[in-house]
Design a protein around this motif. Structure first.
Motif, PDB file in Angstrom:
ATOM      1  N   ARG A  72     -11.899   9.072 -14.702  1.00 11.05           N
ATOM      2  CA  ARG A  72     -10.435   8.973 -14.748  1.00 11.05           C
ATOM      3  C   ARG A  72      -9.937   8.095 -13.602  1.00 11.05           C
ATOM      4  N   ALA A  73      -8.833   7.400 -13.851  1.00 14.74           N
ATOM      5  CA  ALA A  73      -8.256   6.501 -12.858  1.00 14.74           C
ATOM      6  C   ALA A  73      -6.864   6.976 -12.472  1.00 14.74           C
ATOM      7  N   ALA A  74      -6.642   7.131 -11.170  1.00 13.26           N
ATOM      8  CA  ALA A  74      -5.317   7.448 -10.643  1.00 13.26           C
ATOM      9  C   ALA A  74      -4.699   6.153 -10.134  1.00 13.26           C
ATOM     10  N   VAL A  75      -3.745   5.635 -10.895  1.00 13.00           N
ATOM     11  CA  VAL A  75      -3.121   4.340 -10.603  1.00 13.00           C
ATOM     12  C   VAL A  75      -1.657   4.598 -10.242  1.00 13.00           C
ATOM     13  N   PHE A  76      -1.206   4.055  -9.118  1.00 19.12           N
ATOM     14  CA  PHE A  76       0.150   4.328  -8.648  1.00 19.12           C
ATOM     15  C   PHE A  76       0.983   3.050  -8.554  1.00 19.12           C
ATOM     16  N   HIS A  77       2.281   3.237  -8.781  1.00 18.25           N
ATOM     17  CA  HIS A  77       3.272   2.166  -8.565  1.00 18.25           C
ATOM     18  C   HIS A  77       4.548   2.835  -8.052  1.00 18.25           C
ATOM     19  N   LYS A  78       4.969   2.454  -6.845  1.00 20.22           N
ATOM     20  CA  LYS A  78       6.154   3.049  -6.214  1.00 20.22           C
ATOM     21  C   LYS A  78       6.068   4.576  -6.194  1.00 20.22           C
ATOM     22  N   GLU A  79       4.877   5.067  -5.825  1.00 18.67           N
ATOM     23  CA  GLU A  79       4.597   6.494  -5.666  1.00 18.67           C
ATOM     24  C   GLU A  79       4.740   7.274  -6.975  1.00 18.67           C
ATOM     25  N   GLN A  80       4.606   6.584  -8.089  1.00 22.07           N
ATOM     26  CA  GLN A  80       4.525   7.235  -9.392  1.00 22.07           C
ATOM     27  C   GLN A  80       3.145   6.969  -9.981  1.00 22.07           C
ATOM     28  N   ILE A  81       2.647   7.923 -10.766  1.00 27.58           N
ATOM     29  CA  ILE A  81       1.291   7.832 -11.292  1.00 27.58           C
ATOM     30  C   ILE A  81       1.292   7.390 -12.750  1.00 27.58           C
ATOM     31  N   LEU A  82       0.348   6.526 -13.093  1.00 27.77           N
ATOM     32  CA  LEU A  82       0.216   5.992 -14.442  1.00 27.77           C
ATOM     33  C   LEU A  82      -0.424   7.030 -15.358  1.00 27.77           C
ATOM     34  N   MET A  83       0.226   7.280 -16.506  1.00 28.58           N
ATOM     35  CA  MET A  83      -0.309   8.240 -17.467  1.00 28.58           C
ATOM     36  C   MET A  83      -0.206   7.678 -18.880  1.00 28.58           C
ATOM     37  N   VAL A  84      -1.060   8.202 -19.755  1.00 26.27           N
ATOM     38  CA  VAL A  84      -1.066   7.782 -21.157  1.00 26.27           C
ATOM     39  C   VAL A  84      -0.859   9.005 -22.046  1.00 26.27           C
ATOM     40  N   GLN A  85      -0.143   8.795 -23.141  1.00 28.79           N
ATOM     41  CA  GLN A  85       0.045   9.865 -24.120  1.00 28.79           C
ATOM     42  C   GLN A  85      -1.059   9.754 -25.169  1.00 28.79           C
ATOM     43  N   ASP A 171       6.777  10.615 -11.768  1.00 22.98           N
ATOM     44  CA  ASP A 171       6.917  11.207 -10.443  1.00 22.98           C
ATOM     45  C   ASP A 171       6.101  12.494 -10.363  1.00 22.98           C
ATOM     46  N   LYS A 172       5.634  12.820  -9.160  1.00 22.31           N
ATOM     47  CA  LYS A 172       4.825  14.025  -8.941  1.00 22.31           C
ATOM     48  C   LYS A 172       5.520  15.284  -9.426  1.00 22.31           C
ATOM     49  N   HIS A 173       6.839  15.329  -9.308  1.00 22.86           N
ATOM     50  CA  HIS A 173       7.589  16.536  -9.652  1.00 22.86           C
ATOM     51  C   HIS A 173       8.193  16.483 -11.049  1.00 22.86           C
ATOM     52  N   ALA A 191      -4.734  13.654  -6.493  1.00 22.04           N
ATOM     53  CA  ALA A 191      -4.606  12.196  -6.481  1.00 22.04           C
ATOM     54  C   ALA A 191      -3.428  11.760  -5.612  1.00 22.04           C
ATOM     55  N   PHE A 192      -2.312  12.474  -5.695  1.00 19.63           N
ATOM     56  CA  PHE A 192      -1.155  12.154  -4.845  1.00 19.63           C
ATOM     57  C   PHE A 192      -1.483  12.355  -3.370  1.00 19.63           C
ATOM     58  N   GLU A 193      -2.291  13.366  -3.061  1.00 19.29           N
ATOM     59  CA  GLU A 193      -2.701  13.592  -1.667  1.00 19.29           C
ATOM     60  C   GLU A 193      -3.491  12.403  -1.136  1.00 19.29           C
ATOM     61  N   HIS A 194      -4.358  11.845  -1.947  1.00 22.35           N
ATOM     62  CA  HIS A 194      -5.155  10.686  -1.517  1.00 22.35           C
ATOM     63  C   HIS A 194      -4.302   9.432  -1.401  1.00 22.35           C
ATOM     64  N   LEU A 195      -3.247   9.351  -2.208  1.00 22.93           N
ATOM     65  CA  LEU A 195      -2.318   8.235  -2.072  1.00 22.93           C
ATOM     66  C   LEU A 195      -1.623   8.298  -0.711  1.00 22.93           C
ATOM     67  N   LYS A 196      -1.245   9.489  -0.289  1.00 24.95           N
ATOM     68  CA  LYS A 196      -0.529   9.677   0.976  1.00 24.95           C
ATOM     69  C   LYS A 196      -1.453   9.560   2.183  1.00 24.95           C
ATOM     70  N   ASN A 197      -2.707   9.969   2.005  1.00 28.06           N
ATOM     71  CA  ASN A 197      -3.630  10.044   3.134  1.00 28.06           C
ATOM     72  C   ASN A 197      -4.926   9.311   2.799  1.00 28.06           C
ATOM     73  N   ALA A 198      -5.079   8.141   3.327  1.00 31.92           N
ATOM     74  CA  ALA A 198      -6.264   7.325   3.051  1.00 31.92           C
ATOM     75  C   ALA A 198      -7.542   7.967   3.564  1.00 31.92           C
ATOM     76  N   HIS A 199      -7.402   8.916   4.486  1.00 34.60           N
ATOM     77  CA  HIS A 199      -8.582   9.570   5.080  1.00 34.60           C
ATOM     78  C   HIS A 199      -8.855  10.935   4.474  1.00 34.60           C
ATOM     79  N   ALA A 200      -8.155  11.294   3.423  1.00 34.24           N
ATOM     80  CA  ALA A 200      -8.403  12.581   2.771  1.00 34.24           C
ATOM     81  C   ALA A 200      -9.852  12.643   2.305  1.00 34.24           C
ATOM     82  N   PRO A 201     -10.519  13.792   2.493  1.00 28.74           N
ATOM     83  CA  PRO A 201     -11.941  13.882   2.124  1.00 28.74           C
ATOM     84  C   PRO A 201     -12.139  13.872   0.620  1.00 28.74           C
ATOM     85  N   ILE A 202     -13.277  13.356   0.192  1.00 26.17           N
ATOM     86  CA  ILE A 202     -13.630  13.370  -1.221  1.00 26.17           C
ATOM     87  C   ILE A 202     -13.876  14.810  -1.653  1.00 26.17           C
TER      88      ILE A 202
END
Length: 205
Positions: A72-85, A171-173, A191-202
């Motif tokens: 799965r890919a978590a893709v962001f634009h302006k802090e919104q996440i890309l999703m498909v229906q 948006d996350k909410h 995924a949002f946590e990793h967007l905010k924190n580049a050092h978040a652990p895997i």
């Protein structure tokens, strides 16, 4: 965590598949077929699916059994996440799918995003390797590892695919109804946590 009956059914299927792949003794082969049929019956009783349908989906593989891999890919634009229906259930997921032979996990992420959304992306970080049974997904006959990448949007334009009805950023909410056998709310929040924190652990398991 998945229910015990499902764990047992998958373990019985794995034992049967390995036995049928490597056993030479005709009596052992018959015993392994019996074990496989027991696993199918357990799944049929607990999922309301016909045995023959489960057999086609679940017991048609050969060779040594290994987990399937879902990327799965978590893709962001302006802090919104890309999703498909998803066309299959009308609900929403992160772009992605089963890993294909000949591609690396990161290449699968790029390929799936392009096919399902029309966007070009670059994987920049591994977010997690989930074991599906450790998360609140519906029962599945397969043992699945789910690999999630944080990806950077690099181009392309939104378009639907043979598997998807719509492509949007959320948006996350304000997440849409989720296709929870593909993705859960907690996994998206990670995924949002990793967007905010580049050092978040895997994350793993």
């Amino acid at each position: 965590m998945e229910e015990q009956w499902l764990t047992w059914a998958k373990q019985l299927q794995a034992i049967a598949q390995a036995g049928l792949a490597y056993s030479k003794d005709v009596f052992d082969i018959e015993r392994f077929k019996m074990i496989r049929n027991i696993s199918l019956e357990i799944l049929s009783r607990h999922t309301d699916m016909e045995v023959n349908k489960i057999k086609d989906l679940f017991a048609n593989e050969t060779g040594y059994p290994t987990p399937k891999v879902d990327v799965r890919a978590a893709v962001f634009h302006k802090e919104q996440i890309l999703m498909v229906q998803e066309k299959s259930d009308g609900k929403w997921s992160l772009p992605g799918g089963w890993a294909d032979i000949g591609y690396s996990p990161a290449e699968i992420a790029v390929k799936e995003v392009k096919e399902e959304t029309g966007y070009d992306v670059k994987p920049i970080k591994l977010i997690a390797v989930f074991d599906k049974k450790c998360h609140p997904h519906p029962p599945s006959p397969y043992h699945v590892y789910k690999i999630m990448f944080l990806c950077e949007l690099s181009g392309g334009n939104a378009k639907n695919s043979i598997e998807t009805n719509d492509v949007q950023f959320f948006d996350k909410h304000q997440l849409p109804p989720l296709s929870i056998h593909r993705i859960t709310k907690n996994q998206i929040e990670l995924a949002f946590e990793h967007l905010k924190n580049a050092h978040a652990p895997i994350y793993f398991d």
